[in-house]
Structures are given as structure tokens and as C-alpha cells.
Design a protein around this motif. Structure first.
Motif, PDB file in Angstrom:
ATOM      1  N   LYS A   5       0.695  -1.215  -0.048  1.00 57.04           N
ATOM      2  CA  LYS A   5      -0.229  -0.288  -0.139  1.00 57.04           C
ATOM      3  C   LYS A   5       0.858   1.005  -0.145  1.00 57.04           C
ATOM      4  O   LYS A   5       1.610   1.265   1.069  1.00 57.04           O
ATOM      5  CB  LYS A   5      -1.008  -0.019   1.058  1.00 57.04           C
ATOM      6  CG  LYS A   5      -1.712  -1.069   1.189  1.00 57.04           C
ATOM      7  CD  LYS A   5      -2.861  -1.102   2.778  1.00 57.04           C
ATOM      8  CE  LYS A   5      -3.993  -2.066   2.868  1.00 57.04           C
ATOM      9  NZ  LYS A   5      -4.746  -2.131   1.483  1.00 57.04           N
ATOM     10  N   PHE A   7       0.374   4.913   0.480  1.00 53.99           N
ATOM     11  CA  PHE A   7      -0.272   5.904   0.723  1.00 53.99           C
ATOM     12  C   PHE A   7       0.681   7.243  -0.057  1.00 53.99           C
ATOM     13  O   PHE A   7       1.713   7.953   0.784  1.00 53.99           O
ATOM     14  CB  PHE A   7      -0.079   6.139   1.986  1.00 53.99           C
ATOM     15  CG  PHE A   7      -0.991   5.176   2.959  1.00 53.99           C
ATOM     16  CD1 PHE A   7      -2.371   5.985   3.678  1.00 53.99           C
ATOM     17  CD2 PHE A   7      -0.363   4.025   3.285  1.00 53.99           C
ATOM     18  CE1 PHE A   7      -2.901   4.716   3.966  1.00 53.99           C
ATOM     19  CE2 PHE A   7      -1.290   2.874   3.977  1.00 53.99           C
ATOM     20  CZ  PHE A   7      -2.629   2.904   3.828  1.00 53.99           C
ATOM     21  N   ASP A   9       0.212  11.802  -1.296  1.00 53.85           N
ATOM     22  CA  ASP A   9      -1.493  13.148  -2.273  1.00 53.85           C
ATOM     23  C   ASP A   9      -0.708  13.689  -3.377  1.00 53.85           C
ATOM     24  O   ASP A   9      -0.033  13.092  -3.410  1.00 53.85           O
ATOM     25  CB  ASP A   9      -0.484  14.221  -0.732  1.00 53.85           C
ATOM     26  CG  ASP A   9      -1.992  15.315  -1.118  1.00 53.85           C
ATOM     27  OD1 ASP A   9      -3.065  15.011  -1.892  1.00 53.85           O
ATOM     28  OD2 ASP A   9      -2.422  15.828  -0.423  1.00 53.85           O
ATOM     29  N   MET A  36      -3.270   4.787  -1.626  1.00 57.51           N
ATOM     30  CA  MET A  36      -4.546   5.177  -0.956  1.00 57.51           C
ATOM     31  C   MET A  36      -4.134   6.603  -0.523  1.00 57.51           C
ATOM     32  O   MET A  36      -3.343   7.009  -0.328  1.00 57.51           O
ATOM     33  CB  MET A  36      -3.464   4.192   1.117  1.00 57.51           C
ATOM     34  CG  MET A  36      -3.878   2.852   0.447  1.00 57.51           C
ATOM     35  SD  MET A  36      -5.198   1.887   0.615  1.00 57.51           S
ATOM     36  CE  MET A  36      -6.027   2.814   1.976  1.00 57.51           C
ATOM     37  N   PHE A  38      -3.788  10.064   1.069  1.00 56.32           N
ATOM     38  CA  PHE A  38      -3.520  10.711   2.389  1.00 56.32           C
ATOM     39  C   PHE A  38      -3.656  12.266   2.154  1.00 56.32           C
ATOM     40  O   PHE A  38      -3.108  12.510   1.421  1.00 56.32           O
ATOM     41  CB  PHE A  38      -2.717  10.221   3.659  1.00 56.32           C
ATOM     42  CG  PHE A  38      -2.083  11.073   4.765  1.00 56.32           C
ATOM     43  CD1 PHE A  38      -2.364  10.254   5.425  1.00 56.32           C
ATOM     44  CD2 PHE A  38      -1.136  12.410   4.713  1.00 56.32           C
ATOM     45  CE1 PHE A  38      -1.736  11.463   6.400  1.00 56.32           C
ATOM     46  CE2 PHE A  38      -0.534  13.314   5.138  1.00 56.32           C
ATOM     47  CZ  PHE A  38      -1.301  12.461   6.809  1.00 56.32           C
ATOM     48  N   LEU A 156      -8.711   7.918   4.993  1.00 56.72           N
ATOM     49  CA  LEU A 156      -8.100   8.360   5.440  1.00 56.72           C
ATOM     50  C   LEU A 156      -8.243   7.909   7.248  1.00 56.72           C
ATOM     51  O   LEU A 156      -7.166   8.012   7.738  1.00 56.72           O
ATOM     52  CB  LEU A 156      -8.807   9.487   5.733  1.00 56.72           C
ATOM     53  CG  LEU A 156      -8.725  10.924   4.479  1.00 56.72           C
ATOM     54  CD1 LEU A 156      -9.363  11.804   4.352  1.00 56.72           C
ATOM     55  CD2 LEU A 156      -7.244  10.777   3.424  1.00 56.72           C
ATOM     56  N   GLN A 158      -7.751   4.958   7.915  1.00 53.27           N
ATOM     57  CA  GLN A 158      -7.150   3.709   8.212  1.00 53.27           C
ATOM     58  C   GLN A 158      -5.755   4.363   7.599  1.00 53.27           C
ATOM     59  O   GLN A 158      -5.558   3.522   8.798  1.00 53.27           O
ATOM     60  CB  GLN A 158      -7.381   3.025   6.316  1.00 53.27           C
ATOM     61  CG  GLN A 158      -6.433   1.593   6.893  1.00 53.27           C
ATOM     62  CD  GLN A 158      -7.330   0.831   5.234  1.00 53.27           C
ATOM     63  OE1 GLN A 158      -7.800   1.274   4.069  1.00 53.27           O
ATOM     64  NE2 GLN A 158      -6.191  -0.158   5.123  1.00 53.27           N
ATOM     65  N   ALA A 159      -5.335   5.091   6.947  1.00 51.77           N
ATOM     66  CA  ALA A 159      -3.886   5.680   7.401  1.00 51.77           C
ATOM     67  C   ALA A 159      -3.826   5.905   8.364  1.00 51.77           C
ATOM     68  O   ALA A 159      -2.476   6.377   9.102  1.00 51.77           O
ATOM     69  CB  ALA A 159      -4.081   7.141   6.117  1.00 51.77           C
ATOM     70  N   ILE A 164      -0.013   6.615   9.893  1.00 48.10           N
ATOM     71  CA  ILE A 164       0.974   7.254   8.698  1.00 48.10           C
ATOM     72  C   ILE A 164       0.760   8.756   8.572  1.00 48.10           C
ATOM     73  O   ILE A 164      -0.768   9.687   9.227  1.00 48.10           O
ATOM     74  CB  ILE A 164      -0.299   7.375   7.395  1.00 48.10           C
ATOM     75  CG1 ILE A 164      -0.021   5.452   6.986  1.00 48.10           C
ATOM     76  CG2 ILE A 164       0.450   7.936   6.174  1.00 48.10           C
ATOM     77  CD1 ILE A 164       1.160   4.915   6.580  1.00 48.10           C
ATOM     78  N   VAL A 167       4.118  11.673   3.671  1.00 47.50           N
ATOM     79  CA  VAL A 167       3.779  10.933   3.042  1.00 47.50           C
ATOM     80  C   VAL A 167       4.750  11.264   1.894  1.00 47.50           C
ATOM     81  O   VAL A 167       5.444  12.034   1.744  1.00 47.50           O
ATOM     82  CB  VAL A 167       2.392  11.201   1.439  1.00 47.50           C
ATOM     83  CG1 VAL A 167       1.537  10.511   2.094  1.00 47.50           C
ATOM     84  CG2 VAL A 167       2.303  12.387   1.546  1.00 47.50           C
ATOM     85  N   SER A 169       4.856   6.897   2.401  1.00 49.80           N
ATOM     86  CA  SER A 169       4.695   5.628   2.902  1.00 49.80           C
ATOM     87  C   SER A 169       3.806   4.617   2.713  1.00 49.80           C
ATOM     88  O   SER A 169       3.120   4.761   2.026  1.00 49.80           O
ATOM     89  CB  SER A 169       3.794   6.597   4.719  1.00 49.80           C
ATOM     90  OG  SER A 169       4.301   7.616   5.348  1.00 49.80           O
ATOM     91  N   ARG A 178       8.359   5.344   5.272  1.00 45.91           N
ATOM     92  CA  ARG A 178       8.320   6.508   5.934  1.00 45.91           C
ATOM     93  C   ARG A 178       8.701   6.892   4.607  1.00 45.91           C
ATOM     94  O   ARG A 178       9.931   6.425   5.203  1.00 45.91           O
ATOM     95  CB  ARG A 178       8.175   6.887   7.006  1.00 45.91           C
ATOM     96  CG  ARG A 178       6.892   7.069   7.996  1.00 45.91           C
ATOM     97  CD  ARG A 178       6.585   7.710   9.110  1.00 45.91           C
ATOM     98  NE  ARG A 178       5.830   7.028   9.526  1.00 45.91           N
ATOM     99  CZ  ARG A 178       6.071   5.968  10.814  1.00 45.91           C
ATOM    100  NH1 ARG A 178       6.832   5.408  11.595  1.00 45.91           N
ATOM    101  NH2 ARG A 178       4.707   5.986  11.913  1.00 45.91           N
TER     102      ARG A 178
END
Length: 196
Positions: A5, A7, A9, A36, A38, A156, A158-159, A164, A167, A169, A178
Motif C-alpha cells: 500500500k 499512501f 497525496d 491509498m 492521505f 483516511l 485507515q491511514a 501514517i 507521504v 509512506s 516512511r
């Protein structure tokens, strides 16, 4: 097969670079990748301005040199202030349901960091969605009606549960990484996870 996964933006240049690093690190490996969301600056928090000192300095000292080393074309978008990304991420949830999540993510990164498009604008997002094969009318309706708002909020949460806070991550199996690792370090972590 192991699951990764990522994460990210859509307004984070290191996330664009991580897409390239990851693609190289997993080449020929049996892995599944899920992008995912973030949000670095969730609405209504103010977003950054490209003309501001922070972004100018960060890009000059870090982003541009790193992108050059990775041979990834990138530009500091002049969209000011930077867009909020909640609508783009709600669009991602729509795209994911159509098995176009990865293509959509790639298009968001290139649209913003290579073409300087405003990915906070519904018209822009709809046009980009059609470029990856999504239905324009259904996509626009999903954003306008906020159909995927709760799905995005769940992602979000879940992050947050996974700890998390920045990003990119990566969650590789059950390991959290990270930041933007070097390709060889990422490949080594993936290989170790595959060996169990």
C-alpha cells in the motif's frame, strides 16, 4: 504475492517520484500495489503557494535534484494556492471501482506536476478521468453528489490507524516505510518480505 500500500497525496512531488522508484523496485516481482489517500492539508486548511519561500526553497534544494537523479520530468506547478485533493481522491475511489485506480493516480501526478493542471477543479478532473477510460457523466455526477465522500474518509481513517503522518509512506506486508527510499533499499525490503 505480497501486497504493497502506498499512501500519497497528489500534490506531493515526492509521491510522484515514489511512483517511479516503486515501479523500478517491483519490476518482475509478484506484488500487488494499492495507492491509498492521505491529505497533507485537508479542506478547509490553507494550502501552500508555489510562489512562497517554502516551496521555492524545497524544490530548488530537494525536489529538482532528486527528480533529475531519477530522470523524472517535474515542474513546480503555478496553480496558486495549491488545490485541496479531497475531490481528486473521491474520484480515485470511483476509478478504483472500475479497476483504473493505478492509471488514475498516475494521471493525477502527471497532470499536476508535469502539466500544471488544477486537480482541484471538477471540470479538469472529469477530463482527466475520461483520458484513463472513465465515463465522464458518471464521474462528474459522483464528484458533484459526493458519492464517494464516506469511502474516502474511511481510507483516511485507515491511514490514521496505521500511524501514517507523512507521504509517501509504504506498507509492505506489515512493515511501514516512511519517506522516499532508494530503489535498491525498497527492492531489498520487498524481497525480504517475499521470502517471509
Amino acid at each position: 504475492m505480497i501486497s504493497i500500500k502506498v499512501f500519497s497525496d497528489y500534490v506531493c512531488p515526492y509521491c510522484l517520484l515514489s511512483e517511479q522508484v516503486l515501479a523500478r523496485a517491483i519490476a518482475g516481482k509478484d506484488v500487488s500495489v494499492e495507492w491509498m489517500p492521505f491529505e497533507l492539508r485537508p479542506y478547509p486548511a490553507p494550502t501552500l503557494r508555489p510562489e512562497g519561500e517554502y516551496l521555492q526553497t524545497t524544490w530548488a534544494q530537494s525536489v529538482y535534484p532528486m527528480a533529475a537523479a531519477l530522470n523524472v520530468p517535474v515542474v513546480l506547478p503555478k496553480v496558486s494556492p495549491q488545490p485541496h485533493t479531497h475531490l481528486a481522491f473521491e474520484g480515485y475511489q470511483f476509478a478504483k471501482e472500475q479497476d483504473q485506480g493505478e492509471a488514475y493516480t498516475h494521471r493525477m501526478f502527471t497532470a499536476f506536476f508535469q502539466e500544471e493542471q488544477d486537480i482541484g477543479d471538477v471540470d479538469v478532473l472529469t477530463r482527466l478521468a475520461t483520458e484513463v477510460g472513465l465515463d465522464a457523466e458518471a464521474f462528474r455526477a459522483a464528484l458533484t453528489n459526493r458519492t464517494y465522500r464516506e469511502q474516502h474518509q474511511r481510507a483516511l481513517r485507515q491511514a490514521a490507524q496505521l500511524g501514517i503522518s507523512a507521504v509517501p509512506s509504504f506498507v509492505i506486508g506489515n512493515k511501514l516505510v516512511r519517506g522516499l527510499p532508494r530503489e535498491e533499499d525498497l527492492a531489498r525490503l520487498i524481497d525480504a518480505e517475499m521470502r517471509g
